[in-house]
Design a protein around this motif. Structure first.
Motif, PDB file in Angstrom:
ATOM      1  N   LYS A   6       1.882   2.223 -17.952  1.00 59.13           N
ATOM      2  CA  LYS A   6       1.440   1.376 -17.794  1.00 59.13           C
ATOM      3  C   LYS A   6      -0.444   1.148 -17.860  1.00 59.13           C
ATOM      4  N   ILE A   7      -0.427   2.207 -17.460  1.00 57.71           N
ATOM      5  CA  ILE A   7      -2.476   2.055 -17.437  1.00 57.71           C
ATOM      6  C   ILE A   7      -2.600   2.711 -18.427  1.00 57.71           C
ATOM      7  N   ARG A  34      -3.519  12.147 -10.794  1.00 58.35           N
ATOM      8  CA  ARG A  34      -2.205  12.945 -10.858  1.00 58.35           C
ATOM      9  C   ARG A  34      -2.031  14.216 -10.801  1.00 58.35           C
ATOM     10  N   ARG A  35      -2.607  14.976 -11.889  1.00 55.97           N
ATOM     11  CA  ARG A  35      -2.708  16.404 -12.221  1.00 55.97           C
ATOM     12  C   ARG A  35      -3.280  17.248 -11.087  1.00 55.97           C
ATOM     13  N   ILE A  64      -8.468   7.577 -16.844  1.00 53.02           N
ATOM     14  CA  ILE A  64      -8.983   9.052 -17.262  1.00 53.02           C
ATOM     15  C   ILE A  64      -8.912  10.044 -15.415  1.00 53.02           C
ATOM     16  N   ALA A  65      -8.901   8.522 -14.651  1.00 50.72           N
ATOM     17  CA  ALA A  65      -9.680   9.281 -12.734  1.00 50.72           C
ATOM     18  C   ALA A  65      -8.154   9.050 -12.140  1.00 50.72           C
ATOM     19  N   ALA A  98      -3.284   2.574  -6.149  1.00 51.20           N
ATOM     20  CA  ALA A  98      -2.229   3.373  -6.662  1.00 51.20           C
ATOM     21  C   ALA A  98      -2.843   4.806  -5.849  1.00 51.20           C
ATOM     22  N   ARG A  99      -3.907   5.290  -5.821  1.00 54.76           N
ATOM     23  CA  ARG A  99      -4.259   6.356  -4.645  1.00 54.76           C
ATOM     24  C   ARG A  99      -4.503   6.272  -3.475  1.00 54.76           C
ATOM     25  N   ASN A 100      -4.524   5.616  -2.485  1.00 53.82           N
ATOM     26  CA  ASN A 100      -3.947   5.353  -1.851  1.00 53.82           C
ATOM     27  C   ASN A 100      -2.038   5.588  -0.998  1.00 53.82           C
ATOM     28  N   VAL A 101      -1.397   6.019  -1.884  1.00 53.90           N
ATOM     29  CA  VAL A 101       0.329   6.501  -1.496  1.00 53.90           C
ATOM     30  C   VAL A 101      -0.126   7.533  -1.372  1.00 53.90           C
TER      31      VAL A 101
END
Length: 323
Positions: A301-302, A319-320, A313-314, A279-282
């Motif tokens: 979902k997570i 996202r924030r 948490i990470a 997800a962080r690759n987006v």
């Protein structure tokens, strides 16, 4: 920053493709070539930026420009037909930009205009594209019967019978609609038929620029969507990895979509660390439209599966920070 980049690209694409002088009273193949070059630029910008409001407006204005060109000049019936086809393709691009950006209320009004222009052009390829986009629009609108009907309308166009590549794309999309309905057998059969059609297609054949996105990687991407809807997480992950391995560098929006889907597939298998890494690759500037919807789904979902995990948490902190 993104808006400036897009407008710079759009201006550069149009600057060297100016309209012929109003004094020129008869249109010819050169005018068609100029508008087709603008269409290719629109497709390229969609591949890079996705369905932004700027791209939607740009494509719609080019459709109007093409129609205005027709009404202020004379032309042979062949040239008029070709220009109507280009106008229909621009309108379909505006429609698709609205769909991709999830501005569905803005997408639907383009449909009638696009179908009318494609009819005036007698252009079977553009009509196929329009109905294909309509099927996706209806799917997102929660109108599954209309989505399947539009998909069948695309499959009924004569170009599907003459070119297996078009048949493959129509079948791959149909697989996602079967999956939406929980029809696992129908979805898997459609994926298999899509692959068989793709394998038969002549990849060197000349096709419109808007069909250039469809290759093995895109077929795998559509298979990912179908397998995710069916809860077949391992198959979804396998297709996602194969998609990423074959994806062209210029298809940046599609890469973001695939990473978001890969994260969902890995999360479905309980692989939180891998899912968050995917997800962080987006890229942050790609998290809009369909990609943004997928990341929102992933976040929900997570958070539900493992609300207190270090991975969750990470991810929430990421996202924030990206907001």
């Amino acid at each position: 920053m993104y808006r400036r980049a897009f407008l710079t690209a759009a201006t550069a694409a149009g600057a060297s493709l100016t309209m012929p002088s109003a004094a020129q009273r008869r249109l010819g193949s050169g005018d068609v070539d100029r508008m087709n070059a603008k269409l290719a630029a629109v497709v390229s910008m969609d591949n890079k930026y996705g369905g932004t409001p700027e791209l939607q407006q740009h494509a719609a204005s080019l459709a109007e420009e093409t129609i205005r060109l027709q009404n202020t000049h004379t032309a042979s019936s062949r040239i008029r037909s070709e220009l109507y086809g280009v106008a229909a393709a621009f309108t379909a691009s505006a429609m698709w930009a609205a769909i991709d950006g999830r501005r569905l209320d803005e997408a639907e009004p383009y449909l009638n205009q696009a179908v009318t222009l494609a009819g005036l052009a007698n252009n079977r390829a553009v009509l196929y594209r329009i109905w294909g986009h309509a099927s996706i629009m209806y799917r997102h609108l929660g109108r599954p019967a209309d989505a399947v009907a539009a998909s069948e309308a695309a499959r009924a166009t004569s170009i599907v019978r003459s070119d297996p590549l078009y048949a493959s794309l129509a079948l791959a999309r149909l697989a996602t609609y079967h999956a939406d309905a929980g029809d696992e057998r129908g979805a898997l059969r459609a994926i298999g038929l899509a692959q068989a059609s793709y394998d038969r297609a002549d990849k060197t054949k000349h096709r419109p620029p808007w069909m250039g996105f469809y290759d093995q990687a895109e077929l795998d991407s559509l298979a990912v969507f179908a397998h995710l809807r069916l809860g077949r997480w391992e198959d979804a992950e396998r297709h996602a990895h194969r998609c990423l391995a074959g994806l062209r560098p210029d298809l940046e929006r599609n890469r973001a979509l695939t990473y978001a889907n890969l994260a969902l597939a890995q999360l479905g298998q309980g692989d939180l660390e891998l899912a968050v890494a995917s997800a962080r690759n987006v890229p942050a500037d790609a998290a809009r439209g369909r990609v943004g919807v997928l990341l929102k789904d992933f976040t929900s979902k997570i958070s539900a599966v493992a609300p207190r995990s270090s991975e969750t948490i990470a991810w929430l902190e990421h996202r924030r920070a990206a907001a």
